[in-house]
Scaffold this active site. Structure first.
Site, mmCIF file in Angstrom:
data_model
loop_
_atom_site.group_PDB
_atom_site.id
_atom_site.type_symbol
_atom_site.label_atom_id
_atom_site.label_comp_id
_atom_site.label_asym_id
_atom_site.label_seq_id
_atom_site.Cartn_x
_atom_site.Cartn_y
_atom_site.Cartn_z
ATOM 1 N N ARG A 213 -3.134 8.872 3.346
ATOM 2 C CA ARG A 213 -3.123 9.870 4.402
ATOM 3 C C ARG A 213 -4.207 9.610 5.441
ATOM 4 N NH1 ARG A 213 -3.267 15.231 0.849
ATOM 5 N NH2 ARG A 213 -4.734 13.918 -0.286
ATOM 6 N N ASP B 1 -4.065 6.965 -2.015
ATOM 7 C CA ASP B 1 -3.901 7.955 -0.952
ATOM 8 C C ASP B 1 -3.834 7.223 0.387
ATOM 9 O OD1 ASP B 1 -4.083 10.188 0.735
ATOM 10 O OD2 ASP B 1 -5.511 11.200 -0.594
#
Ligand code: ZN
Length: 169
Positions: A104, A102
C-alpha cells in the site's frame, strides 16, 4: 474525490475541518466493507470510524480505492484466501503469490491534508505502521485511537496474525 494518476480516492468529511481532526485511513476491502465478510475486521473498523468521526464534528475518512488486499487487488486477495484455507496465514499467503507483505502507498494522503490545511491529526488505527507513514510525510500524529474488535471464529487467526506478524494493537 482526489485523483492520483488514474486512481480516484474518496474522502468523507464532517461539515468543517480544523487542524487536528480525527482521521481514518481506510483501505478498500470489498469483501469486508460491502459484503460484511467475517474473514477480516475491515467492515467493523469502517463503521466504527464513521460513527466516531461523525460525533467528533471535526474529522475525515480517506477511502483508498487501490488498497484492496493490502494493495494486491481483489482477484489476488481471493487467491490468497484460497491459500489461507490450505493453512497459510495472511502474510505468508501474499508471499506465496509473489507479493511483499504490504504494497500500500499512502502518499496521496499528504495532498488531501494539504488541501484541508491539516498538519496534525488524531489517528484511528490499530496499525502502528500508519503512524510511521504519516510522520514520514510530515504529518504529526497527536494521538492514536485504537479499535476494540471482538474476534469471531472466522477471523480469529487473521487478527492474531496481524498482531503477531504486523505489530497491530
Ligand atoms: Zn478486509
Amino acid at each position: 474525490v482526489f485523483c492520483e494518476a488514474d486512481i480516484e480516492h474518496v474522502v468523507l468529511t464532517t461539515e468543517s475541518i480544523q487542524d487536528n481532526p480525527l482521521v481514518r485511513l481506510h483501505s478498500e476491502c470489498i469483501t469486508g466493507d460491502v459484503f460484511s465478510s467475517l474473514r477480516c475486521d475491515c467492515g467493523e473498523q469502517l463503521h466504527q470510524s464513521l460513527q466516531q468521526i461523525a460525533s467528533s464534528k471535526n474529522g475525515l475518512l480517506i477511502y483508498f480505492t487501490n488498497h484492496e488486499g493490502r494493495g494486491i487487488g481483489i482477484g489476488n486477495k481471493i487467491k490468497a484466501y484460497a491459500l489461507q484455507d490450505q493453512g497459510f496465514d495472511t502474510v505468508d499467503a501474499n508471499h506465496q503469490l509473489g507479493f511483499p507483505t504490504d504494497v500500500r502507498d499512502f502518499k496521496v494522503a499528504k495532498d488531501i491534508f494539504d488541501f484541508f490545511g491539516v498538519q496534525t491529526i488524531r489517528l484511528l488505527t490499530n496499525n502502528p505502521e500508519k503512524i510511521r507513514h504519516m510522520t514520514e510525510m510530515g504529518i504529526n500524529v497527536s494521538e492514536t485511537l485504537s479499535f476494540a474488535i471482538a474476534p469471531n471464529p472466522h477471523n480469529e487467526s487473521y487478527l492474531s496474525t496481524k498482531k503477531k506478524k504486523l505489530g497491530h494493537l
